[in-house]
Design an enzyme around this catalytic site. Sequence first.
Site, PDB file in Angstrom:
ATOM      1  N   GLY A 181      58.420  24.228  20.322  1.00 36.98           N
ATOM      2  CA  GLY A 181      58.176  23.001  21.066  1.00 36.98           C
ATOM      3  C   GLY A 181      57.838  21.856  20.124  1.00 36.98           C
TER       4      GLY A 181
ATOM      5  CD  GLU B 260      53.738  25.042  15.611  1.00 38.23           C
ATOM      6  OE1 GLU B 260      53.454  25.380  16.763  1.00 38.23           O
ATOM      7  OE2 GLU B 260      53.642  23.856  15.207  1.00 38.23           O
TER       8      GLU B 260
END
Length: 234
Positions: A87, A108
């Site tokens: 996301g 991430e």
Amino acid sequence: MCSVEGAKKLAAYQAVDNHIKSGYKIGIGSGSTVVYAVDRLAQRVENENINIICVPTSFQSRQLILKNNLTLSDLEVASQLDICIDGADEVDCNLNLIKGGGGCLLQEKIVASCSKELIVIADYTKNSSLLGQQYKKGIPIEVSPLAYVPIKKRLEQLYKGEAVLRMAVNKAGPVVTDNGNFVLDWKNFDQSLDWNKVNLDLIQWPGVIETGLFINMAKKAYFGMQDGSVKVQS
């Protein structure tokens, strides 16, 4: 009208259907939209009998993988990934991203960098022309606890705005990342800055572990829209 949660699900499902193939090694991002991506992956494993390996970017995504009985791995075993699905807190017109609202920016970015392509999934509230246009919580910067004050002062002096130490909600003191670091949220910045230059500059400062600026990394973004459609940005 489609709710925000409905929009997240639309984007996640379409991205998984369009990009995931049997045999893929997949980076699993963090955050609320990724929940729907993992749900769709589990459905496809059950219904289509596809074989996939999942590498998490956080404690949260690790738990999602385990909860859905997907094959869990890590970068020691699977160091080259076919794709990462994640996301974003905001996506601009050039596919520059702000990430790290959940505090997982370092892991991430590492997992995304080990992937052949990064596919972003989000709802319509994350789609902007410029970074900072809609997302007002700031650009996260993961820093060593020792250096947070010097970095805060230097950032505010050179680039203006305000760098705020992220504080925990149900714990006294600051948020501590999965890596044992603090997070500064840089707010009220100039939206016209050259983000590639800023990112390269910040990452060289001693004590800056990683920034939540993901520049020239995303290949495509899927946005679930209010009308029930999915907007694809390349």
